[in-house]
Design an enzyme around this catalytic site. Sequence first.
Site, PDB file in Angstrom:
ATOM      1  N   HIS A  87       0.871  -1.183   0.000  1.00  0.00           N
ATOM      2  CA  HIS A  87       0.000   0.000   0.000  1.00  0.00           C
ATOM      3  C   HIS A  87       0.905   1.230   0.000  1.00  0.00           C
ATOM      4  CE1 HIS A  87      -3.493  -2.514   1.280  1.00  0.00           C
ATOM      5  NE2 HIS A  87      -2.515  -3.261   1.762  1.00  0.00           N
ATOM      6  N   GLU A 107      -7.155 -12.515   6.097  1.00  0.00           N
ATOM      7  CA  GLU A 107      -6.074 -11.961   6.919  1.00  0.00           C
ATOM      8  C   GLU A 107      -6.515 -12.127   8.381  1.00  0.00           C
ATOM      9  OE1 GLU A 107      -5.447  -7.714   6.490  1.00  0.00           O
ATOM     10  OE2 GLU A 107      -3.447  -7.779   7.423  1.00  0.00           O
TER      11      GLU A 107
HETATM   12  N1  HPA Z   1      -5.132  -5.172   5.537  1.00  0.00           N
HETATM   13  C1  HPA Z   1      -6.205  -4.424   5.271  1.00  0.00           C
HETATM   14  N2  HPA Z   1      -6.119  -3.158   4.909  1.00  0.00           N
HETATM   15  C2  HPA Z   1      -4.923  -2.594   4.795  1.00  0.00           C
HETATM   16  C3  HPA Z   1      -3.782  -3.319   5.057  1.00  0.00           C
HETATM   17  C4  HPA Z   1      -3.886  -4.679   5.434  1.00  0.00           C
HETATM   18  O1  HPA Z   1      -2.915  -5.426   5.673  1.00  0.00           O
HETATM   19  N3  HPA Z   1      -2.749  -2.468   4.854  1.00  0.00           N
HETATM   20  C5  HPA Z   1      -3.269  -1.279   4.473  1.00  0.00           C
HETATM   21  N4  HPA Z   1      -4.592  -1.358   4.434  1.00  0.00           N
HETATM   22 ZN    ZN Z   2      -2.477  -5.133   2.549  1.00  0.00          ZN
END
Ligand code: HPA
Ligand code: ZN
Length: 336
Positions: free
Chosen positions: A19, A200
């Site tokens: 990101h 995640e």
């Molecule tokens: N997960 C979700 N959103 C995010 C992440 C991530 O690892 N990094 C930046 N935005």
């Molecule tokens: Zn990410």
Amino acid sequence: MTDLTAFIAGLPKAELHMHIEGSLEPELMFALAQRNNVAIPFASVEEVRAAYSFSNLQDFLDIYYQGANVLLKEEDFRDLAIAYFDRVAADGVVHAEIFFDPQTHTDRGIHFDVVMRGLLAGMADAEARHGITSKLILCFLRHLDEDAAFATLEQAKPWLDRIEAVGLDSSELGHPPSKFERVFAAAAALGLKRVAHAGEEGPAEYVHEALDLLHIDRLDHGNRSLDDSALVRRLAEERMTLTVCPLSNLKLCVVGDMKEHPVDRMLAEGLRVTLNSDDPAYFGGYINDNFRAAAEGRGLTREQIVELAENSFKGSFLSDAEIDAHLTKVREYAAN
Ligand code: HPA
Ligand code: ZN
């Protein structure tokens, strides 16, 4: 430098999960705060770094969105991108497909075009000075609603030739992929590829939804897929690329210790795993730090490390001819 560290350093690789707002180092945050006269709730770079202790994804996101407040002008986005590319040029990155979060900026009154022009200027600079190619992935913030995602897709329409794909990021739990089924269908109809963060913190069910409802071309993170053996088989059979982020997983407590990271288990299951930095300024390392941490934590072999680099090209949105050219270079490097 150990042999393995030197080997990783020189290995050509692509980064597929990063990101750009997450590459904002505290030093640049301070410089931009000063340049733009924006107040930040920290007195020093050390104080910023000390605040980077997270127990879950939301903890991180709260501070990540706050950091982005210093980004106001086209040159800020350009300088942010230049800093990232300059840094990863030293890590052997030859191609990057970077996420950006337009809603983080448009919600603060910054025009979508300002973000685009700045990032594209940084990308052009990287190609000219380092020969690094790159593509942009527009991420929808999943904690916001479907209408807001559609409005963002509308703003992207003049830029479709410069945007490769749409993605889905931000707070995962409670915001399943199904919430964005229609906007992803609209993006597909516009010719955009699709990726999504799933698994995640969220359950394997969210990965199923990303596959079946969003028709993703690549899966970001995907760790929780391992809870579902039929899903793992499907991901392997479909040659789905997973963009795994070891240091992010550690900092956000997705894994308790790098010694427990599932990277080699994923490889053994036949998954097309890649290693990435996610938000390098916040998680304590760029892509090679992630390779090193995973390699040390799990005792990866050179063959496994080469496979991870090969996967980064196979899973990219480059053309087949470009992928083949990169794979040849990886194999030449590995053979010497
Ligand atoms: N997960 C979700 N959103 C995010 C992440 C991530 O690892 N990094 C930046 N935005
Ligand atoms: Zn990410």
